[in-house]
Scaffold this active site. Structure first.
Site, mmCIF file in Angstrom:
data_model
loop_
_atom_site.group_PDB
_atom_site.id
_atom_site.type_symbol
_atom_site.label_atom_id
_atom_site.label_comp_id
_atom_site.label_asym_id
_atom_site.label_seq_id
_atom_site.Cartn_x
_atom_site.Cartn_y
_atom_site.Cartn_z
ATOM 1 N N TYR A 401 -15.430 -10.002 -0.022
ATOM 2 C CA TYR A 401 -14.585 -9.142 0.799
ATOM 3 C C TYR A 401 -13.326 -9.868 1.255
ATOM 4 C CZ TYR A 401 -12.920 -5.979 4.413
ATOM 5 O OH TYR A 401 -12.140 -5.146 5.170
ATOM 6 N N LYS A 405 -9.428 -9.267 0.411
ATOM 7 C CA LYS A 405 -8.374 -8.987 1.382
ATOM 8 C C LYS A 405 -7.142 -9.853 1.101
ATOM 9 C CE LYS A 405 -8.649 -7.139 5.083
ATOM 10 N NZ LYS A 405 -8.174 -5.826 5.599
ATOM 11 N N ASP A 476 -21.077 -1.841 -0.450
ATOM 12 C CA ASP A 476 -19.619 -2.016 -0.369
ATOM 13 C C ASP A 476 -18.930 -2.507 -1.630
ATOM 14 O OD1 ASP A 476 -20.341 -1.519 2.225
ATOM 15 O OD2 ASP A 476 -19.575 -3.380 3.063
ATOM 16 N N HIS A 480 -14.968 -4.115 -1.842
ATOM 17 C CA HIS A 480 -14.661 -5.491 -2.225
ATOM 18 C C HIS A 480 -13.923 -5.548 -3.562
ATOM 19 C CE1 HIS A 480 -18.339 -7.029 0.301
ATOM 20 N NE2 HIS A 480 -17.667 -6.069 0.907
ATOM 21 N N ASN A 563 -24.144 6.073 4.597
ATOM 22 C CA ASN A 563 -22.980 6.093 5.475
ATOM 23 C C ASN A 563 -21.791 5.461 4.783
ATOM 24 O OD1 ASN A 563 -22.298 3.138 6.719
ATOM 25 N ND2 ASN A 563 -24.469 3.283 6.182
ATOM 26 N N GLU A 565 -18.010 3.726 6.316
ATOM 27 C CA GLU A 565 -17.114 3.456 7.430
ATOM 28 C C GLU A 565 -15.663 3.653 7.009
ATOM 29 O OE1 GLU A 565 -17.344 -0.124 10.497
ATOM 30 O OE2 GLU A 565 -16.548 -0.753 8.554
ATOM 31 N N GLU A 569 -10.457 2.209 2.679
ATOM 32 C CA GLU A 569 -10.712 1.174 1.671
ATOM 33 C C GLU A 569 -11.340 1.776 0.421
ATOM 34 O OE1 GLU A 569 -11.244 -3.173 3.524
ATOM 35 O OE2 GLU A 569 -12.654 -1.732 4.404
ATOM 36 N N TRP A 825 30.406 -7.486 -8.439
ATOM 37 C CA TRP A 825 30.890 -6.624 -9.512
ATOM 38 C C TRP A 825 31.825 -5.576 -8.922
ATOM 39 C CZ3 TRP A 825 25.916 -6.990 -7.718
ATOM 40 C CH2 TRP A 825 25.402 -5.881 -7.027
ATOM 41 N N ASP A 830 30.935 8.113 -10.674
ATOM 42 C CA ASP A 830 30.037 9.121 -11.235
ATOM 43 C C ASP A 830 30.744 10.469 -11.250
ATOM 44 O OD1 ASP A 830 27.234 9.971 -12.077
ATOM 45 O OD2 ASP A 830 27.558 11.284 -10.343
ATOM 46 N N ASN A 887 28.900 -6.057 -18.183
ATOM 47 C CA ASN A 887 28.959 -7.292 -18.951
ATOM 48 C C ASN A 887 27.850 -8.234 -18.474
ATOM 49 O OD1 ASN A 887 30.750 -7.328 -16.514
ATOM 50 N ND2 ASN A 887 30.761 -9.545 -16.964
#
Length: 998
Positions: A401, A405, A476, A480, A563, A565, A569, A825, A830, A887
């Site tokens: 884990y 991180k 998990d 991880h 479960n 949490e 993640e 430059w 446009d 260029n």
């Protein structure tokens, strides 16, 4: 059999245990170590004896490898698995029913709308309908209505006899002539049962009210819950009026239905489908999910189908059944609803009938990082980038884990280093990721840690050292390994060959397959990841296809069910999978990754954040779930009761995958305000300050900026964050506005932002050639290969501008050092109507920076000393059209000089009375006390000019060219090559050659 006193006591104890359940019930579950060990305990981990190394059983996958030999002293999942001969590895851990694999019977199995619990008598069944609120939780009651047993015997254990995508078949008496099987399906109100060696006995807590007696079919109510019992024709029920109902079941089968009401018409409807059995034998396809990511439509369509075995009493043909749809399903389907509903812990379930149903969710995209459009101070951002540590540096200890991180921290910082022109920091971060990741992806014979072990009994890769029960309980893995895959995607983004199967891509694919195998394994094939990766891992280990989100606990040994949490993640893991699929060209993986990401996000919004305020009970004192369980919501975490942690664990890590948190600014305000109200310091954050600021940007970016500015000199970043990323994140949201959920795109790595007055379109092209990304509002954005493009439109409408700007001209380098090059430059123009939006700076033909329109100079830093680089610049208009290149300018950075000197050359105005910037100033700083320094230079390969440098000031020697003194009066495009001769200890020393283009 009547309920024994012992069974009644067991029921009451189970109910007491459930009502007082806490989140630390399983000692190896996620983050429990924080509570159990504390700081001193974490430090004490160093005293644990080092495991012995794995010395054999190593299997190569490209440049990487894994081992079949578990390092001595390390944990692994339970060796005893409660399965029949029909079920083998790879086994689906982390599911709603996985406790049945790991325990003698099971923990509570919440299949919604019902719950079940296996024991020695058979199967306890109930229908949770009412809420209670113990210990900051909102949980539905868990109370047995009856126990389904066998008339002939009790049983020594319960075994898994079959499973498919969201269903399971349990068997009692395996290997004997007296058996009971019960098939449970997520969302289904039916329990399908089969018996051998006897009949069925239903023992109720109290005598039920039987309101329909049709012989073999009963309609009854027990303490407010309604059921239909459907036996074979001719098999009538006995015991009506008592607490025990029995049936000899000469036909050998029985269906129990949880009914939405107690009416005869409803019983009629459910009877029609009651004899279409959803039953799994082995790893079958009784239930099957099939997603399609439609790029052109910007949506994910998901079909859920059933395969039934129909008994003679079936009144409907084919594979039709009745099933309940969760909010994340019925809000996104056009199917005709039956009108029957159930209340369950996830909100209201709507019902449909048929052999399948389909949902359609918008796919709103993922970005690998945010563009360089922030309102930040460029030099301040560059300084924060310079402070980012390249290497393992989170201070939290080793393990999958915390290593992950750190991968996340560096993966998010590297593109920002690129944007500020600090190529050296970018490369250092990539090198650090590459070194650590390749170490983990290789199991050498002399290694005992930082390697992966394949456990073939369950079918899983386990990284050692593991974290938070990832080995012993298979917890998990998506949390991880998602960080590992994110890091791999960042490397593949900039180095396609690194992700090739023959290099490191094969091992990364195995990590993805471990938590999200997108192919269903064929258990008849050899179980060896190196040779048969699809067959070596369970299908979608962590993700619950019907529940719409992942589960974190591998063996799910809780009274509250499984479960999860950190919804965020989990989302990060599937976004990492999606990016990896794009950058490695795996379209099949991409299809599944888009489905997983989309549904995990939708479920997070529904069940963790309750976006429409419909799924959490009104009486609960919270709007946010820190942990979602099978039967409840918890306003808590595994590691802290701090509101900052409860909310923050469902925000982090921040990146281009977490823009869904800003889809609804009112929800973001509501959620943030709840955190403030429940925080001990009233929002004066002291736990994860930067995480809270990042989230605050979605509801009040001015407040987020103010908090950052007030604390930027003193706070400590969260382990997966950097100050550079937080500053970049907040100020990009400030500049672009919140992500706009109403706009999708026909490419997965694209997003639209809206600040209330204009829309900003962003896309990253992970392909090897230019593409045009078309957004759902008609806007088209041209994106060069392997680069990010962005543009801003006034109203978000489509643009008819297909004319690119003119190319920038007169690219030159006014100066350079040993690690940076200054560029300037002349502006482009446009004529297409959308105007020049920004300039793109290329270094050795790779896009390096994006410079806002109106700025015609930049510094590219982080370069290697004594190295020649080629630079060019293009202009990009508001419609995303890119000009041809300017260029090209070749510049050689200064050599380090062995520590003897540093040098710099800058453009200056001449002293000849004109107004042109057409001269050079040479500067040489001696670190060895040189009495004199000469400069030698040529112009366009012509005559070499040699001059003693004048105006020495201490150790600094300078020479300024002018027509009146030495040769100068340079023109744009002139190539100047030069070197120095300097006095050192009485001798003359020459530097190497340097070059620049004027």
């Amino acid at each position: 059999m009547n309920e024994s006193p012992e069974e009644a006591d067991s029921d009451r104890q189970s109910e007491r245990d459930e009502s007082h359940e806490s989140n630390d019930a399983l000692s190896l579950s996620r983050r429990t170590y924080f509570e159990a060990l504390g700081v001193a305990g974490l430090a004490g981990l160093a005293s644990v004896p080092e495991p012995t190394l794995a010395s054999s059983g190593i299997h190569s996958v490209g440049n990487g490898s894994y081992t079949h030999e578990k390092p001595s002293g390390e944990g692994e999942p339970p060796a005893t698995r409660y399965t029949t001969g029909n079920v083998g590895a790879p086994l689906p851990s982390n599911d709603w029913w996985s406790s049945a694999l790991a325990t003698q019977y099971s923990e509570n199995l919440f299949f919604h709308p019902g719950f079940a619990l296996a024991n020695d008598t058979g199967l306890k069944v109930g229908h949770p309908t009412t809420w209670n609120y113990p210990n900051e939780d909102a949980k539905m009651n868990v109370q047995r209505d009856f126990t389904l047993g066998h008339t002939a015997t009790t049983f020594s254990d319960t075994r898994v006899d079959g499973h498919s995508d969201w269903s399971v078949t349990l068997k009692w008496g395996s290997g004997t002539a007296t058996t009971l099987t019960a098939s449970l399906t997520k969302g289904s109100p039916y329990v399908f049962c089969e018996f051998e060696g006897g009949g069925a006995e239903l023992g109720f807590r109290t005598a039920p009210t039987v309101w329909a007696d049709r012989g073999n079919v009963l309609g009854l109510t027990h303490e407010g819950n309604h059921y239909g019992l459907f036996a074979p024709s001719g098999d009538d029920w006995s015991g009506v009026g008592s607490a025990t109902l029995t049936n000899g079941l000469s036909g050998g089968y029985l269906t129990i239905a949880i009914l939405p009401d107690g009416t005869s018409s409803t019983l009629d409807t459910f009877e029609r489908y009651a004899y279409n059995f959803i039953t799994d034998t082995g790893a079958g396809d009784a239930t099957r999910v099939s997603p399609t990511y439609d790029r052109d439509a910007g949506e994910v369509r998901t079909t859920y189908s059933f395969n039934t075995t129909n008994k003679p009493e079936s009144q409907v043909g084919g594979d039709a059944t009745i099933t309940g749809l969760y909010p994340h399903q019925h809000k996104y389907t056009d199917e005709s609803l039956l009108g029957y509903t159930y209340e369950c812990p996830r909100g209201t379930m709507e019902t449909v009938s048929g052999a399948s149903f389909t949902t359609t969710h918008p796919f709103r995209g993922v970005l690998p990082f945010l563009p360089d459009r922030g309102s930040y101070d460029d030099s301040e951002l560059a300084s924060y980038v310079g402070d980012v540590t390249a290497g393992y540096d989170n201070g939290q200890g080793s393990g999958t884990y915390w290593t992950g991180k750190d991968f996340g921290r560096m993966s998010e910082a590297a593109p920002i280093a690129d944007q500020v022109g600090n190529a050296g920091k970018r490369d250092a971060l990539h090198d650090a990721i590459r070194t650590e990741l390749e170490n983990w992806l290789t199991a050498d014979g002399g290694e005992s840690q930082n390697l992966f072990y394949y456990n073939d009994q369950w079918g899983t890769l386990i990284g050692y050292p593991d974290s938070y029960g990832a080995a012993g309980d298979l917890n998990d893995h998506h949390f991880h390994y998602g960080y590992f895959v994110r890091a791999a995607a960042e490397l593949a983004r900039t180095d396609e060959s690194w992700g090739d199967d023959g290099n490191w891509g094969g091992m990364v694919d195995l990590l993805v397959r471990d938590y999200a195998n997108w192919e269903r394994p064929n258990r008849a094939n050899a179980q060896e990841p190196a040779d048969s990766p699809a067959d070596s891992f369970p299908f979608l280990r962590n993700f619950s296809p019907y529940g719409g989100h992942s589960w974190a606990a591998g063996t799910a040994e809780f009274a509250g069910g499984n479960n999860q949490e950190s919804s965020s993640e989990a989302i990060h893991a599937y976004a990492a999978m999606l990016q990896w699929a794009v950058f490695t060209g795996n379209d099949e993986m991409l299809n599944w990754a888009a489905y997983l990401y989309t549904h995990e996000v939708c479920s997070a919004m529904e069940y963790w954040f309750d976006v429409d305020d419909q799924n959490h009970p009104d009486e609960w004192g919270h709007d946010t779930a820190g942990i979602v369980w099978g039967i409840k919501y918890s306003y808590s975490t595994w590691f802290s009761a701090d509101a900052e942690a409860i909310h923050g664990i469902n925000y982090l890590p921040f990146g281009g995958h977490s823009l869904y948190l800003g889809w609804d600014s009112q929800l973001a305000e509501r959620n943030y305000s709840e955190a403030v109200a429940n925080d001990d310091n009233g929002g004066d954050w002291d736990y994860w300050q930067d995480i809270m600021w990042n989230y605050r940007a979605f509801s009040d970016v001015s407040d987020a900026k103010s908090m950052f500015q007030s604390a930027k000199g003193s706070y400590t970043p969260e382990a997966g964050e950097t100050k550079a990323h937080t500053y970049h994140w907040i100020y990009n949201i400030d500049a672009m506005g919140n992500p706009d959920p109403s706009v999708t795109a026909d490419y997965p790595l694209a997003y639209a932002f809206d600040d209330g007055s204009e829309t900003t379109y962003v896309a990253y092209n992970g392909e090897n050639s230019s593409i045009t990304v078309t957004f759902s509002d008609g806007t088209a954005l041209s994106v060069p290969a392997n680069s990010m493009e962005s543009s801003t439109g006034g109203d978000g409408g489509g643009s008819s501008d297909e004319t690119p700007p003119t190319a920038p001209s007169n690219l030159r380098s006014p100066g350079h050092t040993d690690s940076s090059v200054d560029l300037a430059w002349d502006a482009a123009s446009d004529s297409g109507g959308s105007g020049v939006d920004h300039y793109a700076v290329y270094v050795d033909e790779t896009r390096s920076q994006q410079v806002p329109a109106g700025t015609t100079s930049t510094t590219v830093s982080g370069l290697a000393s004594g190295t020649t680089y080629e630079f060019s610049v293009t202009a990009v208009d508001g419609a995303g059209n890119e000009s041809s290149a300017s260029n090209a300018v070749g510049v050689t950075t200064d050599a380090s000089g062995g520590g003897d000197f540093s040098q710099r050359v800058t453009r200056i105005d001449g002293s000849d009375g004109d107004t042109a910037t057409d001269e050079l100033s040479f500067e040489f700083v001696s670190n060895v006390g040189s009495d004199w320094v000469d400069v030698h230079y040529t112009v366009n390969g012509g005559t070499q000019y040699n001059y003693r440098m004048n105006n020495p000031s201490g150790d600094t020697h300078t020479l300024e060219t002018s027509p009146d003194y030495v040769v100068g009066d340079f023109s744009s495009g002139d190539r100047i090559e030069y070197y120095f001769t300097y006095q050192h200890d009485g001798t003359a020393s020459d530097t190497g050659w340097f070059s620049l283009t004027y």
